[in-house]
Motif scaffolding. Sequence first.
Motif, PDB file in Angstrom:
ATOM      1  N   PHE A 165       0.858  -1.317  -0.036  1.00 12.55           N
ATOM      2  CA  PHE A 165       0.012  -0.046   0.145  1.00 12.55           C
ATOM      3  C   PHE A 165       0.862   1.251  -0.031  1.00 12.55           C
ATOM      4  CE2 PHE A 165      -2.322   3.292   1.999  1.00 12.55           C
ATOM      5  CZ  PHE A 165      -3.538   3.285   1.514  1.00 12.55           C
ATOM      6  N   TRP A 166       1.886   1.359   1.003  1.00  9.82           N
ATOM      7  CA  TRP A 166       2.658   2.375   1.021  1.00  9.82           C
ATOM      8  C   TRP A 166       3.536   2.834  -0.429  1.00  9.82           C
ATOM      9  CZ3 TRP A 166       8.040   3.248  -0.199  1.00  9.82           C
ATOM     10  CH2 TRP A 166       8.306   4.389   0.123  1.00  9.82           C
ATOM     11  N   GLU A 167       3.957   1.617  -1.101  1.00 11.94           N
ATOM     12  CA  GLU A 167       4.535   1.855  -2.250  1.00 11.94           C
ATOM     13  C   GLU A 167       3.646   2.178  -3.515  1.00 11.94           C
ATOM     14  OE1 GLU A 167       8.303  -0.575  -4.184  1.00 11.94           O
ATOM     15  OE2 GLU A 167       6.650  -1.738  -4.576  1.00 11.94           O
ATOM     16  N   LYS A 168       2.595   1.201  -3.739  1.00  8.88           N
ATOM     17  CA  LYS A 168       1.962   1.415  -4.659  1.00  8.88           C
ATOM     18  C   LYS A 168       0.713   2.650  -4.701  1.00  8.88           C
ATOM     19  CE  LYS A 168       2.497  -3.408  -6.727  1.00  8.88           C
ATOM     20  NZ  LYS A 168       2.046  -4.668  -6.817  1.00  8.88           N
TER      21      LYS A 168
ATOM     22  N   GLY B 263       2.492   1.864 -16.019  1.00  8.39           N
ATOM     23  CA  GLY B 263       3.443   0.827 -15.822  1.00  8.39           C
ATOM     24  C   GLY B 263       4.480   1.029 -16.726  1.00  8.39           C
ATOM     25  N   THR B 264       4.501  -0.100 -17.839  1.00 11.02           N
ATOM     26  CA  THR B 264       5.283  -0.117 -19.020  1.00 11.02           C
ATOM     27  C   THR B 264       5.174   0.954 -19.801  1.00 11.02           C
ATOM     28  OG1 THR B 264       4.103  -1.657 -19.842  1.00 11.02           O
ATOM     29  CG2 THR B 264       5.826  -2.349 -18.490  1.00 11.02           C
ATOM     30  N   TRP B 265       6.050   1.198 -20.688  1.00 11.35           N
ATOM     31  CA  TRP B 265       5.929   2.300 -21.762  1.00 11.35           C
ATOM     32  C   TRP B 265       6.897   2.182 -22.978  1.00 11.35           C
ATOM     33  CZ3 TRP B 265       2.001   5.049 -23.249  1.00 11.35           C
ATOM     34  CH2 TRP B 265       2.264   6.217 -24.206  1.00 11.35           C
TER      35      TRP B 265
ATOM     36  N   GLN C 190      11.119   7.635 -16.545  1.00 12.07           N
ATOM     37  CA  GLN C 190      11.132   6.276 -16.184  1.00 12.07           C
ATOM     38  C   GLN C 190      11.742   6.080 -15.043  1.00 12.07           C
ATOM     39  OE1 GLN C 190      12.613   3.081 -18.849  1.00 12.07           O
ATOM     40  NE2 GLN C 190      13.270   2.005 -17.151  1.00 12.07           N
ATOM     41  N   PHE C 191      11.087   5.488 -13.919  1.00 13.79           N
ATOM     42  CA  PHE C 191      11.647   4.957 -12.629  1.00 13.79           C
ATOM     43  C   PHE C 191      11.365   3.677 -12.010  1.00 13.79           C
ATOM     44  CE2 PHE C 191       7.978   7.958 -12.506  1.00 13.79           C
ATOM     45  CZ  PHE C 191       7.007   7.177 -11.410  1.00 13.79           C
TER      46      PHE C 191
ATOM     47  N   THR D 297      10.111  -2.819  -4.509  1.00 12.19           N
ATOM     48  CA  THR D 297      10.014  -3.919  -5.413  1.00 12.19           C
ATOM     49  C   THR D 297      10.929  -3.842  -6.574  1.00 12.19           C
ATOM     50  OG1 THR D 297       8.007  -3.296  -5.927  1.00 12.19           O
ATOM     51  CG2 THR D 297       7.782  -4.681  -4.314  1.00 12.19           C
ATOM     52  N   ASP D 298      11.237  -2.689  -6.925  1.00 11.12           N
ATOM     53  CA  ASP D 298      11.989  -2.434  -7.936  1.00 11.12           C
ATOM     54  C   ASP D 298      11.192  -2.488  -9.387  1.00 11.12           C
ATOM     55  OD1 ASP D 298      14.629  -1.563  -7.147  1.00 11.12           O
ATOM     56  OD2 ASP D 298      15.255  -3.693  -6.810  1.00 11.12           O
ATOM     57  N   SER D 299       9.980  -2.198  -9.247  1.00 15.19           N
ATOM     58  CA  SER D 299       9.122  -2.440 -10.451  1.00 15.19           C
ATOM     59  C   SER D 299       9.257  -1.200 -11.372  1.00 15.19           C
ATOM     60  CB  SER D 299       7.638  -2.279 -10.114  1.00 15.19           C
ATOM     61  OG  SER D 299       7.290  -3.301  -8.940  1.00 15.19           O
TER      62      SER D 299
END
Length: 249
Positions: free
Chosen positions: A57-60, A186-188, A212-213, A218-220
């Motif tokens: 929750f914190w990350e996403k 997300g992806t691009w 992009q980051f 989780t390094d997503s």
Amino acid sequence: MTNSTTPLLPEIAEIWQQTLNWQPTTQQQAKFQQLYELILEGNTQLNLTRITEPQEFWEKHLWDSLRGIVLEKQFIPSLPEGASVIDIGTGAGFPGIPVGIIAPNSTVTLLDSTRKKITFIDKVLATLGLSNCKTLLGRTEEIGQQTQHRQTYDLALIRAVGTASVCAEYSLPLLKQGGLAVIYRGTWTEEETIALQNAVKLLGGEIESIAQFTTPLTDSIRHCLYLRKVATTPPEFPRAVGIPHQKPL
């Protein structure tokens, strides 16, 4: 008051600092925790989010929401000065509520077409005492044609709502000249950028930058597209409800 059975969100000040050049105050951290608890509670009646584990929750939800409004390690310049912000298709209130928590001088309008979600968010705003945030029930295609909303916002945030060209058609008509749309992705790919350029130009915008980051836990991979409004959007946009999705520009 924190419910003893609710897990606590991580208080990773150093990650906030390293990634956003910012960290929440004690009061903001308390509001994030309260928001988390309200979402968990609301989730029992409404399908708000699948993301309920505290670190996820914190990350996403929190970190990702705020990362989108950071350019070159600073929050978007108009924010602290009192920008007018609209969160299009806010759902459970992301990214708009976290933005409202950290930018008390800004006015944040949370737009969604689902009445139950808007009712839930109204309750959240009242509980958190976020007087700088308000809800708006409606379809973006219709709101974008209303004089009181068209060309009135400094910043439009749009996350998880259709393809990028649909997001551009939803957001650019709502922006003042010089305003900025932030499309969370997300992806691009490079091909997508080329395809998007024409749509954005048609709507009176330009692609200012694409960031992009990677997420810190989780390094997503994530992307944010920044579209600048440089000319008046032609009056036929946004098109009628459903058409942007059926026939993307």
